[in-house]
Design a protein around this motif. Sequence first.
Motif, PDB file in Angstrom:
ATOM      1  N   LEU A  82     -85.693  14.426  12.370  1.00 55.28           N
ATOM      2  CA  LEU A  82     -86.594  14.452  11.220  1.00 55.28           C
ATOM      3  C   LEU A  82     -86.015  15.310  10.103  1.00 55.28           C
ATOM      4  N   ILE A  83     -85.462  16.463  10.456  1.00 58.67           N
ATOM      5  CA  ILE A  83     -84.853  17.336   9.450  1.00 58.67           C
ATOM      6  C   ILE A  83     -83.637  16.663   8.823  1.00 58.67           C
ATOM      7  N   ARG A  84     -82.832  15.998   9.640  1.00 57.01           N
ATOM      8  CA  ARG A  84     -81.639  15.318   9.127  1.00 57.01           C
ATOM      9  C   ARG A  84     -82.019  14.207   8.152  1.00 57.01           C
ATOM     10  N   ARG A  85     -83.018  13.408   8.525  1.00 58.85           N
ATOM     11  CA  ARG A  85     -83.467  12.353   7.621  1.00 58.85           C
ATOM     12  C   ARG A  85     -84.039  12.923   6.332  1.00 58.85           C
ATOM     13  N   GLY A  86     -84.787  14.015   6.434  1.00 61.15           N
ATOM     14  CA  GLY A  86     -85.347  14.634   5.243  1.00 61.15           C
ATOM     15  C   GLY A  86     -84.271  15.145   4.299  1.00 61.15           C
ATOM     16  N   LEU A  87     -83.205  15.719   4.856  1.00 63.19           N
ATOM     17  CA  LEU A  87     -82.104  16.196   4.014  1.00 63.19           C
ATOM     18  C   LEU A  87     -81.388  15.048   3.318  1.00 63.19           C
ATOM     19  N   VAL A  88     -81.184  13.949   4.038  1.00 64.17           N
ATOM     20  CA  VAL A  88     -80.538  12.781   3.417  1.00 64.17           C
ATOM     21  C   VAL A  88     -81.400  12.236   2.285  1.00 64.17           C
ATOM     22  N   LEU A  89     -82.699  12.106   2.529  1.00 59.73           N
ATOM     23  CA  LEU A  89     -83.595  11.601   1.489  1.00 59.73           C
ATOM     24  C   LEU A  89     -83.681  12.566   0.307  1.00 59.73           C
ATOM     25  N   PHE A  90     -83.672  13.863   0.579  1.00 59.46           N
ATOM     26  CA  PHE A  90     -83.687  14.847  -0.504  1.00 59.46           C
ATOM     27  C   PHE A  90     -82.438  14.705  -1.368  1.00 59.46           C
ATOM     28  N   THR A  91     -81.280  14.531  -0.731  1.00 56.68           N
ATOM     29  CA  THR A  91     -80.033  14.358  -1.481  1.00 56.68           C
ATOM     30  C   THR A  91     -80.062  13.100  -2.332  1.00 56.68           C
ATOM     31  N   LEU A  98     -80.917  12.932 -11.215  1.00 52.77           N
ATOM     32  CA  LEU A  98     -79.909  13.345 -12.184  1.00 52.77           C
ATOM     33  C   LEU A  98     -79.420  12.162 -13.021  1.00 52.77           C
ATOM     34  N   VAL A  99     -79.112  11.054 -12.345  1.00 51.39           N
ATOM     35  CA  VAL A  99     -78.572   9.893 -13.054  1.00 51.39           C
ATOM     36  C   VAL A  99     -79.602   9.298 -14.007  1.00 51.39           C
ATOM     37  N   LEU A 100     -80.825   9.048 -13.494  1.00 57.01           N
ATOM     38  CA  LEU A 100     -81.822   8.359 -14.299  1.00 57.01           C
ATOM     39  C   LEU A 100     -82.394   9.253 -15.390  1.00 57.01           C
ATOM     40  N   ASN A 101     -82.534  10.543 -15.116  1.00 53.34           N
ATOM     41  CA  ASN A 101     -83.058  11.437 -16.138  1.00 53.34           C
ATOM     42  C   ASN A 101     -82.052  11.637 -17.260  1.00 53.34           C
ATOM     43  N   LEU A 102     -80.765  11.734 -16.918  1.00 52.75           N
ATOM     44  CA  LEU A 102     -79.749  11.850 -17.956  1.00 52.75           C
ATOM     45  C   LEU A 102     -79.713  10.606 -18.834  1.00 52.75           C
ATOM     46  N   CYS A 131     -87.840  15.858  -7.589  1.00 57.84           N
ATOM     47  CA  CYS A 131     -87.609  14.454  -7.219  1.00 57.84           C
ATOM     48  C   CYS A 131     -87.062  14.348  -5.800  1.00 57.84           C
ATOM     49  N   GLY A 132     -86.191  15.312  -5.404  1.00 63.20           N
ATOM     50  CA  GLY A 132     -85.680  15.298  -4.035  1.00 63.20           C
ATOM     51  C   GLY A 132     -86.773  15.519  -3.011  1.00 63.20           C
ATOM     52  N   THR A 133     -87.680  16.464  -3.298  1.00 64.82           N
ATOM     53  CA  THR A 133     -88.798  16.706  -2.383  1.00 64.82           C
ATOM     54  C   THR A 133     -89.718  15.496  -2.294  1.00 64.82           C
ATOM     55  N   GLY A 134     -90.007  14.894  -3.455  1.00 64.39           N
ATOM     56  CA  GLY A 134     -90.838  13.690  -3.442  1.00 64.39           C
ATOM     57  C   GLY A 134     -90.192  12.552  -2.678  1.00 64.39           C
TER      58      GLY A 134
END
Length: 274
Positions: A82-91, A98-102, A131-134
């Motif tokens: 669960l932690i691993r998946r959360g980190l991947v999704l956060f990244t 970053l891309v879309l906001n820029l 956005c990463g947390t969401g």
Amino acid sequence: MNRSGGFSFDQTLKTSGDQALKCQMPRLEDHCWSCSCASRVETKNSSGANWVASKAEEMMSIITSVLSNAYGSLHDVRTANLIRRGLVLFTVGVFLALVLNLLQIQRNVTLFPEEVMATLFSSAWWIPPCCGTGAAVVGLLYPCIDSHLGEPHKFKREWASVMRCIAVFVGINHASVKLDFANNVQLSLTLAALSLGLWWTFDRSRSGFGLGITTAFLATVFTQLLVYNGVYQYTSPDFLYVRSWLPCIFFSGGVTVGNIGRQLAMGVEKPHND
């Protein structure tokens, strides 16, 4: 003659009485022998039952310890996954933010104060973590809701489909910035149709549609509060303080992140099933 007859009769009675006693003695001994044998059998049975009960208790204790250790290890594995998946999704959420906001900043769709623009990547520092947390929350919720509803998502479950979904989502966001329409209503309707087409092409689940709507509503309310408090602003707002096409972006983004979370969860479930 009478005396001899009486004597013989008495002797006969005595002899018969001795024989009766002799006949009764073995019966008493047999009775005692049977009682002792029965007590020994009962003792053996009770000792055997106690031995079986003790062995059963030992086996139950061993099974309990094995199951508890297995459950603890399984719980640890699930937590790590669960932690691993959360980190991947956060990244993934940070990168897309970053891309879309820029892209929106370069097209002057969103305006930040000058002191904010001097930070890293010419963007607000709090946007990528938010956005990463969401993305982590939404991506972890999608497979959980699927399992809770008992409707496992099986439509286009492969990474190639997920990558195409990400590409379509980036294209929708790019269209919201690049396309020029006569008014914002036409642009909003076009992006709404594209967002529904993304859901129909890569999801087609009730849980995905419901979570996409929920994500769009909550994210739009949060953005309205930020703009209302002067954190940043949108050019040409037509939906209270923001642009009317913003909920469509949030909806398609929720569906995209949800598909990523489902694919990560399926990759974790396969080794357990094997």
